[in-house]
Every structure is written in structure tokens, then in C-alpha cells.
Write a protein that holds these residues in place. Structure first.
Motif, PDB file in Angstrom:
ATOM      1  N   ASP A 384       2.599   4.616   9.941  1.00 35.86           N
ATOM      2  CA  ASP A 384       1.764   4.615   8.739  1.00 35.86           C
ATOM      3  C   ASP A 384       2.595   4.821   7.483  1.00 35.86           C
ATOM      4  O   ASP A 384       2.439   4.098   6.489  1.00 35.86           O
ATOM      5  CB  ASP A 384       0.697   5.710   8.848  1.00 35.86           C
ATOM      6  N   TYR A 390      -2.002   3.889   6.223  1.00 35.37           N
ATOM      7  CA  TYR A 390      -3.124   4.756   5.907  1.00 35.37           C
ATOM      8  C   TYR A 390      -4.144   4.045   5.024  1.00 35.37           C
ATOM      9  O   TYR A 390      -3.791   3.252   4.140  1.00 35.37           O
ATOM     10  CB  TYR A 390      -2.651   6.025   5.194  1.00 35.37           C
ATOM     11  N   ASN A 391      -5.407   4.375   5.234  1.00 39.87           N
ATOM     12  CA  ASN A 391      -6.470   3.777   4.423  1.00 39.87           C
ATOM     13  C   ASN A 391      -6.316   4.124   2.948  1.00 39.87           C
ATOM     14  O   ASN A 391      -6.766   3.372   2.082  1.00 39.87           O
ATOM     15  CB  ASN A 391      -7.838   4.232   4.928  1.00 39.87           C
ATOM     16  N   ARG A 392      -5.669   5.249   2.636  1.00 39.80           N
ATOM     17  CA  ARG A 392      -5.488   5.614   1.227  1.00 39.80           C
ATOM     18  C   ARG A 392      -4.586   4.614   0.498  1.00 39.80           C
ATOM     19  O   ARG A 392      -4.653   4.499  -0.711  1.00 39.80           O
ATOM     20  CB  ARG A 392      -4.934   7.028   1.100  1.00 39.80           C
ATOM     21  N   LEU A 394      -4.759   1.379   0.971  1.00 44.33           N
ATOM     22  CA  LEU A 394      -5.703   0.324   0.572  1.00 44.33           C
ATOM     23  C   LEU A 394      -6.483   0.767  -0.656  1.00 44.33           C
ATOM     24  O   LEU A 394      -6.713  -0.025  -1.579  1.00 44.33           O
ATOM     25  CB  LEU A 394      -6.659   0.007   1.722  1.00 44.33           C
ATOM     26  N   LEU A 395      -6.887   2.030  -0.662  1.00 41.50           N
ATOM     27  CA  LEU A 395      -7.599   2.575  -1.816  1.00 41.50           C
ATOM     28  C   LEU A 395      -6.715   2.496  -3.062  1.00 41.50           C
ATOM     29  O   LEU A 395      -7.179   2.112  -4.146  1.00 41.50           O
ATOM     30  CB  LEU A 395      -7.981   4.030  -1.522  1.00 41.50           C
ATOM     31  N   ASN A 425     -16.631  12.147   2.165  1.00 40.60           N
ATOM     32  CA  ASN A 425     -15.833  11.028   1.653  1.00 40.60           C
ATOM     33  C   ASN A 425     -16.251  10.635   0.243  1.00 40.60           C
ATOM     34  O   ASN A 425     -15.402  10.301  -0.591  1.00 40.60           O
ATOM     35  CB  ASN A 425     -15.934   9.834   2.601  1.00 40.60           C
ATOM     36  N   LYS A 531      -5.617  -5.353   5.130  1.00 40.40           N
ATOM     37  CA  LYS A 531      -5.166  -4.622   6.315  1.00 40.40           C
ATOM     38  C   LYS A 531      -3.769  -4.046   6.070  1.00 40.40           C
ATOM     39  O   LYS A 531      -2.892  -4.719   5.527  1.00 40.40           O
ATOM     40  CB  LYS A 531      -5.116  -5.538   7.545  1.00 40.40           C
ATOM     41  N   GLY A 532      -3.564  -2.815   6.500  1.00 40.90           N
ATOM     42  CA  GLY A 532      -2.255  -2.207   6.421  1.00 40.90           C
ATOM     43  C   GLY A 532      -1.401  -2.544   7.628  1.00 40.90           C
ATOM     44  O   GLY A 532      -1.876  -3.130   8.604  1.00 40.90           O
ATOM     45  N   PRO A 552     -10.906  -1.392  13.068  1.00 40.55           N
ATOM     46  CA  PRO A 552     -10.721  -0.452  11.951  1.00 40.55           C
ATOM     47  C   PRO A 552      -9.940   0.784  12.382  1.00 40.55           C
ATOM     48  O   PRO A 552     -10.083   1.282  13.504  1.00 40.55           O
ATOM     49  CB  PRO A 552     -12.163  -0.085  11.558  1.00 40.55           C
ATOM     50  N   LYS A 553      -9.069   1.268  11.484  1.00 40.39           N
ATOM     51  CA  LYS A 553      -8.246   2.436  11.769  1.00 40.39           C
ATOM     52  C   LYS A 553      -9.120   3.680  11.872  1.00 40.39           C
ATOM     53  O   LYS A 553      -9.996   3.914  11.045  1.00 40.39           O
ATOM     54  CB  LYS A 553      -7.196   2.634  10.675  1.00 40.39           C
ATOM     55  N   ARG A 554      -8.834   4.492  12.908  1.00 40.26           N
ATOM     56  CA  ARG A 554      -9.496   5.784  13.071  1.00 40.26           C
ATOM     57  C   ARG A 554      -8.437   6.842  13.346  1.00 40.26           C
ATOM     58  O   ARG A 554      -7.454   6.585  14.021  1.00 40.26           O
ATOM     59  CB  ARG A 554     -10.483   5.742  14.250  1.00 40.26           C
TER      60      ARG A 554
END
Length: 637
Positions: A384, A390-392, A394-395, A425, A531-532, A552-554
Motif C-alpha cells: 500500500d 490505500y483508499n485515502r 484515491l481520496l 466515515n 484503482k490503487g 473493493p479493498k477491505r
């Protein structure tokens, strides 16, 4: 992996027997890190101790403390040097002769030939070491580039002490164990304590990729360990490496080079004289690690995963599918809620200082499962941070530029609405929308409390120094994660959980050569089409069909919110009750009670904040009320 501990009797008031006795208590507290033997070395009022987890060269020639061939250097070493065979061959070509086959001996002879600084630059591995130079009367402390292996140092009365874990300091009669107020605030803000702070005043973590050189005369001149911290110097220019020009390569060229690098990193991490396996969650990073292991293994790789009876947190079916495709020898264990929670009472002993990443629970369980069959386990940690997973990220890439065009004053007015929403969230999104710049954006993402004085009665959190801006917000956040979140949360979690059950973990994706390559990649090879880890996905597709990992990432989590409303509610109310908090005098009882009530009622989800408070209180009861040095780490089941 092993455990190291030592101290210097600065005033030279004790005899050798007394020094050895105190050193024995220090190393005994680390028995879980090294159950295969112990060793000690005492001379010049310098005491070095070691607990051994035998991995490479199981004979007595691999025992520590170890003295170099000339007798100049003595070392205690926790970790592994993965390229030690290449370094050994180079040293042998220069006429060096070896007694055994350990990487420790290779390190010592490297210091003899090249000196400390040059040797550190040659090592590829994970390590925390204390090296005493008898000729110059100098103590060297150093830590690996990413901070995989821990190393604390500070004063315990008249002793300058150092160890793998804080519990060892309690073995020294002069250790005061005074809580550091700033560290308390940092923990409440982030749910972990970042380097160089520790929870105890005057005890520090040596930062990642740093070395510290101390002459014995320096120790006699001052009793302030903070002065020594300022002398620690980096031997790896992470900032410079990350700011180098982006490589102009095709996707095919990039994949070929990355595949070769990761195969090398994986192969070197498969060197062991004990049983070896891997964690497998079915995600991109662990699946790629196992695929590269299986490609180079003549027999099925042993893989391990755990599942949960709660369907919302159970991903074991994905791991099972990847294992079936790769042909591994797969072991899967479904943990009941009661089994999962059984480790919670032992977390203060395992972590020594407040630590509140709730994935510490499943991490301990999968380590325990693996340890039943192997002594070394490879993991997918690092994918990551190095490749934008990490989804952050993408944010940061898609959301931050959009709301940055909105005037800051207006965004900060929207931020005030976060107190009204019960959804965790949504609340975090409103908090970050008031960020003034990329660094502020990152700090807010990692702050469960923007203002810790809202919950703590005294003091304030110090500012955290982040890396300079890296040209894009994604690169900036990845570098900040590598310097902050990775060493002080992820690697702490894995090191303590694995060492509690005497398991060594290794991470090919955290090879510094792989990360240096990753930092040359353009952003579109990390994040593409929303997508990361784009380039890792493409590499994994060479070994595993897309449909087995594209989802989706978890995170590796537990149903914490539901547990705190259910079976953990009495424990939470005991630790966070109004009267105990009032008597303790650290927290604002009314604020804490409001969160507890709202969470129990289901109107708000305060899981992360409450878990942080609970881990602090659990640690406080264990170490500040009735500390001892027996340290019996749980090995249930």
C-alpha cells in the motif's frame, strides 16, 4: 528475529556479577522474542544481552553476543540481513574467513572491512543493533531503513539503557517510569505513538534509517537522552530518493523490472534453516507474495489465513481460492468472537505502551496459527505505501483537488457539522474538508482528535514533522505514510504480535530496493481508473486470474463497534466509567461518558476513539499502577 537489551553502568559503581544479574532480568523479559537461547557479554561496565530465535545457522556459531575476528567489535542484533550471502562472497574474495554461516558474523566482518556507515548502506534487511567498539570505546545503535525492528534507548537512573521492548527497562532499579505527557496526547490523537517519542519520559525510539554513535565519555557528561537523540543521523536519504525524476518506461518494461526485483527480494527472504510459510488473505499484496514464493519453491508453500464467523469481516473464501489456484498447502482457521476477544487482556503486555490499531487482534491470531507449523512467515506488508493502495490516496487524488477550489473559510464552516453526524466515515470526511494544504490534509486523516485538549485535561500534542511536499499529493502522502504510519503503526503491530508467539515475519514488498524502484513510478502506474496499486495488479495477473483478486479493498479488521455495544460493553464501562476517570484526573469524564452513551445507544459510531481510550486505560492499569517484570505473554490454544 531476536530480542536485544543492554546498558552501560555510567558511574561504574557495580561489579560484574551485579551487571550480569540486572542484564539477565532484562533479557528474560524478552524470552518470547527468543526462546531458543540467551547470551551475555560484560566488559568496561558495558552489558550486552541477547535472546535468540534461531533462523539461520542453528549451531552455536550463530549465538550472540558475537565478537568480531579481530576482537574489536561486539554485537547484539535483532533481525535478518537478506543479502548476507552476497556480502559474504565479496568479503571472502578479500581474504576474510568465517567460522560459521550466520548473517551476524557477516555483519561483524563488514564493519571490520568497510566501517559502520558504509556497511549499513550495503545491508538489505531488517535490523536493530547495538555494536560496541572496544578500541574507540564507542557504542553504535542503528535501525533498518523502514523501521521494521524496534529499538528504544534512554536513562534508567545512572544506567544508559537500550532494548527491543520497553518492558526491559523495568529490570533496572533506577528506571522511574514517568509518563511523557506529550506522548499521551500523540497517542490520543493518532492511536499510536510516533517516533521518536515513547510513553515514558526520557526514553526514545531510534527513528527508522538512523544510527547513533555514543562515546562512553559522552554518557558521563550528560543524563539527558534527548541530547543524544539530536545526534542520531540518517544513513538513507529517503527524501532524496523519493524526489528523483519519474522514470519514462513502458508498462511492459516496468513490469519486467518489478517482477525481477520482487523475485529477488522474495528469494532472499526464503533463506532459512527452519520451517517457512506465508500469510495469505487473498488480497493483492499477500497473493503476489505467495505467488512469487510458489514460483521459486520445489514444494507447496505453507499458507495461513483466518476467518471470522461474522460474515461482514470474513474474507477466508478469497484466500482459499488463491491458495487452490497456486497449489499451496493451505491452513485456514475460523475464529469465534470469543476466541478473537481472548487476546484483548494481554495486549498491554504485548505492546508495552498504548497502541490502538484494532487489527492487532486478528494479526495476533494469524501469527499464532502460523507458529503452530512454521517459524518464519512472509507477509504482504508494504504494498500500500509503496504502490498507492490505500483508499485515502484515491481520496487525495480525486477529492482534495475538487474541494480545494472552495474557499477555506467555507470548508472549515462545513467541518463544524461533523459533531452532528453519528457515522464515523462521514465525520472523518467533514474533518478533512477543512484542510488548508496537503500536509494538513494528511494530519487530519490520521487524527482521531484534531484537538486533544477536548478530551485530555492538561497539555497539548506536539507537531509532527512530515516529509516535504513531493510534487503530487499522492506521492506526498505515500512518503508521509512511509515515514510515519508504516513504522509506528503497521510495523509495530506486526512485530509485537508475531514476536509474542516467537514467529519471524518478513516482507518482500518492504525491500528498500523495491521501494526505491516504486518511487520512480509515475502516479498513473499506481492509481488508474479509480484503482490503487495498478502496477501490482498487472503483475499479479501474470500469476493469478483477475477475478480472484479484483474486489473493493477491505482492511484486516474486526467488528469493533458491535463488540463495544455487546460483549465488551461491561469492560468498556469499567475502564471508562465517570468516577474512575474523575479520580485518575487525566481525561474529561463528561466528554468520554457522552461518547460511551452515544455508542451504546447506536446513535453514533465512536469505535476508533473509544478503542484508543480503552487501550490507554488498559496500558495504564497494567504498567502505571502495578508494573512488574514477569511479562508472561499469552499463548492460548
Amino acid at each position: 528475529m531476536c530480542g536485544i537489551a543492554g546498558f552501560i553502568d555510567v558511574k561504574k559503581t557495580r561489579d560484574v556479577d551485579s551487571l550480569r544479574a540486572h542484564l539477565k532480568v532484562m533479557t528474560d523479559s524478552l524470552r518470547h522474542r527468543g526462546p531458543d537461547g540467551d547470551g551475555s557479554w560484560v566488559q568496561d561496565h558495558v552489558a550486552l544481552g541477547h535472546r535468540r530465535l534461531a533462523i539461520v545457522d542453528l549451531s552455536d556459531s550463530g549465538r550472540q553476543p558475537m565478537v568480531s575476528s579481530s576482537g574489536r567489535y561486539v554485537i547484539i542484533f535483532n533481525g535478518e540481513i537478506y543479502n548476507f550471502q552476497d556480502i559474504r562472497a565479496e568479503l571472502e574474495s578479500r581474504g576474510v574467513r568465517f567460522k560459521g554461516a550466520s548473517d551476524t558474523e557477516v555483519m561483524l566482518e563488514s564493519f571490520e572491512v568497510w566501517g559502520v556507515e558504509e556497511s549499513l548502506r550495503r545491508f538489505a534487511g531488517m535490523f536493530a543493533c547495538a555494536l560496541y567498539d572496544l578500541k574507540d570505546r564507542v557504542l553504535h545503535l542503528f535501525r533498518d531503513r523502514l523501521g521494521k525492528k524496534p529499538l528504544y534507548f534512554g536513562y534508567a537512573g545512572d544506567d544508559f539503557a537500550f532494548a527491543s521492548e520497553l518492558k526491559s527497562f523495568f529490570a533496572l532499579p533506577g528506571f522511574a517510569a514517568v509518563e511523557e505527557e506529550q506522548a499521551r496526547h500523540l497517542f490520543i490523537r493518532h492511536n499510536f505513538i510516533p517516533a521518536p517519542w515513547s510513553i515514558y519520559k526520557g526514553v526514545f525510539k531510534l527513528p527508522q534509517a538512523h544510527s547513533l554513535c555514543l562515546h562512553l565519555d559522552d554518557l558521563a557528561a550528560t543524563r539527558n537522552a534527548a541530547d543524544f537523540l539530536r545526534r542520531a543521523v540518517p544513513y538513507w536519504d529517503r527524501q532524496g530518493l523519493s524526489s528523483q525524476p519519474v522514470a519514462m518506461k513502458t508498462e511492459k518494461e516496468t513490469l519486467e523490472e518489478l517482477d525481477a526485483l520482487l523475485q529477488l527480494a522474495t528469494c532472499q527472504r526464503m533463506i532459512a534453516d527452519v520451517p517457512l510459510g506465508a500469510f495469505l488473505s487473498g488480497g493483492i499484496d499477500s497473493s503476489l507474495t505467495v505467488a512469487l514464493m510458489q514460483k521459486q519453491s520445489p514444494r507447496p508453500v505453507k499458507t495461513f489465513s483466518i476467518g471470522f464467523s461474522e460474515a461482514s469481516h470474513n474474507e477466508s473464501e478469497y484466500a482459499r481460492a488463491v491458495a487452490r489456484h497456486l497449489g499451496t498447502d493451505h491452513t485456514e482457521f475460523t475464529v469465534t468472537p470469543e476466541e478473537a476477544r481472548s487476546v484483548i487482556p494481554h495486549l498491554p503486555d504485548i505492546y508495552d505502551e498504548p497502541f490502538a490499531d484494532a487489527s492487532q487482534i486478528p494479526t495476533w491470531h494469524v501469527c499464532r496459527l502460523a507458529r503452530q507449523q512454521v517459524t518464519v512467515a512472509l507477509s504482504g506488508d508494504g504494498g500500500d505505501e509503496g504502490f498507492g493502495g490505500y483508499n485515502r490516496y484515491l481520496l487525495a487524488r480525486y477529492v482534495f483537488p475538487a474541494f480545494s477550489v472552495v474557499p477555506l473559510a467555507l470548508r472549515q464552516s462545513l467541518e463544524r457539522w461533523q459533531t452532528l453526524t453519528g457515522h464515523q466515515n462521514a465525520r472523518r470526511l467533514l474533518e478533512v474538508c477543512g484542510a488548508a494544504d496537503p500536509s494538513d490534509f494528511y494530519r487530519r486523516i490520521f487524527s482521531y482528535w484534531q484537538d486533544t485538549s477536548l478530551v485530555l485535561q492538561q497539555g497539548a500534542a506536539p507537531d509532527i514533522a512530515l516529509p516535504d511536499y513531493q510534487g503530487s499529493i499522492v506521492r506526498h502522502m505515500m512518503m508521509a505514510d512511509t515515514a510515519f504510519y508504516l513504522p509506528d503503526d503497521i510495523l509495530v503491530k506486526v512485530d509485537r504480535a508475531s514476536m509474542a508467539v516467537s514467529l519471524e515475519t518478513r516482507a518482500p514488498l518492504l525491500d528498500h530496493r523495491v521501494l526505491e524502484f516504486a518511487w520512480t513510478l509515475p502516479d498513473h502506474m499506481r492509481i488508474k481508473n479509480g484503482k490503487g496499486k495498478w502496477i501490482l495488479r498487472r503483475l499479479l495477473a501474470r500469476y493469478v486470474p483477475d477475478e480472484l483478486f479484483e474486489r473493493p479493498k477491505r482492511g484486516f479488521g474486526v467488528p469493533l463497534g458491535a463488540w463495544l455495544r455487546g460483549p465488551l460493553a461491561p469492560w468498556m464501562q469499567d475502564l471508562l466509567g465517570y468516577e474512575p476517570l474523575r479520580q485518575q484526573g487525566l481525561f474529561r469524564p463528561a466528554i468520554v461518558q457522552t461518547m460511551v452513551s452515544q455508542h451504546l445507544a447506536g446513535s453514533h459510531d465512536w469505535s476508533y476513539r473509544l478503542w484508543g481510550l480503552l487501550m490507554y486505560q488498559s496500558w495504564h492499569r497494567r504498567w502505571m499502577v502495578k508494573p512488574d517484570v514477569s511479562h508472561k505473554i499469552a499463548r492460548t490454544g
